[in-house]
Design a protein around this motif. Structure first.
Motif, mmCIF file in Angstrom:
data_model
loop_
_atom_site.group_PDB
_atom_site.id
_atom_site.type_symbol
_atom_site.label_atom_id
_atom_site.label_comp_id
_atom_site.label_asym_id
_atom_site.label_seq_id
_atom_site.Cartn_x
_atom_site.Cartn_y
_atom_site.Cartn_z
ATOM 1 N N PRO A 116 0.822 -1.101 -0.025
ATOM 2 C CA PRO A 116 -0.191 -0.232 -0.008
ATOM 3 C C PRO A 116 0.852 1.097 -0.187
ATOM 4 O O PRO A 116 2.008 1.203 0.558
ATOM 5 N N VAL A 167 -4.162 9.040 1.154
ATOM 6 C CA VAL A 167 -3.734 7.605 0.682
ATOM 7 C C VAL A 167 -4.224 7.295 -0.769
ATOM 8 O O VAL A 167 -5.493 7.413 -0.832
ATOM 9 N N SER A 224 -12.154 2.783 6.839
ATOM 10 C CA SER A 224 -11.456 1.755 5.811
ATOM 11 C C SER A 224 -9.775 1.948 5.887
ATOM 12 O O SER A 224 -9.006 0.917 5.443
ATOM 13 N N ALA A 225 -9.522 2.945 6.715
ATOM 14 C CA ALA A 225 -7.921 3.111 6.832
ATOM 15 C C ALA A 225 -7.505 2.964 8.323
ATOM 16 O O ALA A 225 -6.313 2.909 8.568
ATOM 17 N N ARG A 226 -8.401 2.642 9.178
ATOM 18 C CA ARG A 226 -7.932 2.364 10.583
ATOM 19 C C ARG A 226 -7.272 1.170 10.738
ATOM 20 O O ARG A 226 -7.267 0.209 10.052
ATOM 21 N N ARG A 227 -6.303 1.357 11.606
ATOM 22 C CA ARG A 227 -5.257 0.167 11.858
ATOM 23 C C ARG A 227 -4.346 -0.139 10.559
ATOM 24 O O ARG A 227 -3.829 -1.167 10.525
ATOM 25 N N SER A 228 -4.151 0.774 9.992
ATOM 26 C CA SER A 228 -3.230 0.779 8.752
ATOM 27 C C SER A 228 -1.925 1.505 8.995
ATOM 28 O O SER A 228 -1.187 1.218 7.930
ATOM 29 N N GLY A 229 -2.058 2.247 9.977
ATOM 30 C CA GLY A 229 -0.640 3.010 10.104
ATOM 31 C C GLY A 229 -0.660 4.463 9.845
ATOM 32 O O GLY A 229 0.216 5.321 9.871
ATOM 33 N N VAL A 230 -1.853 4.806 9.243
ATOM 34 C CA VAL A 230 -2.141 6.328 8.800
ATOM 35 C C VAL A 230 -2.420 7.325 10.098
ATOM 36 O O VAL A 230 -1.571 8.200 10.013
#
Length: 169
Positions: A3, A59, A92-98
């Motif tokens: 990603p 993103v 949709s972006a939670r726990r992705s490092g954002v």
């Protein structure tokens, strides 16, 4: 495929609709805010203009999170170097490092804006956010018990702080 890393930049009024949508997800989820009323793009654009620091993380060209710093206490000048941090991440972006990338950028931007400390309040039930803040070096100050009501239920908040810029050394 790996990603794309989030790109962080200052928020503008053109981001207000995307920020309002993310903010409203947070309100709907009832895990991160006492707010219950829908946020409009017009209101969010106004808030962006009132914040000394307001950032978004993108993103793949879309706003995936926002964070800003509000004055800790407008009425008392002796708190001028302290800001209250707020951050919301799209579902949709939670726990992705954002969120990690954005909070680190927020701390740097706050220092650049002349602040020496950020504070935040997190629901004690919001374990993922608390874990992230700990891992980023935010210090747990204490718990405000029965700090506010959400949907008729009392909620406790964990108070956290982070020294930024020269104060962090």
């Amino acid at each position: 495929m790996v990603p794309e890393a989030p790109a962080v930049r200052p928020a503008t009024a053109a981001d207000a609709a995307a920020i309002a949508a993310i903010f409203n997800q947070g309100i709907e989820d009832r895990v991160a805010t006492f707010e219950t009323g829908e946020q409009t793009p017009e209101r969010v654009a106004q808030l962006i203009g009132q914040r000394p620091v307001a950032l978004v993380a993108e993103v793949e060209g879309a706003v995936a999170a926002f964070a800003w710093v509000a004055p800790y206490d407008d009425a008392h000048g002796y708190y001028a170097g302290v800001g209250e941090a707020t951050m919301y991440v799209d579902r949709s972006a939670r726990r992705s490092g954002v969120g990690r990338v954005l909070l680190n950028a927020l701390a740097a931007a706050a220092a650049d804006a002349g602040l020496h400390k950020l504070v935040g309040k997190v629901f004690t039930s919001n374990e993922p956010s608390i874990a992230m803040l700990r891992s980023l070096g935010w210090r747990e100050v204490g718990v405000h018990h029965r700090h506010g009501r959400l949907d008729g239920e009392w909620k406790d908040v964990l108070v956290v702080e982070l020294l930024v810029g020269d104060a962090a050394s």
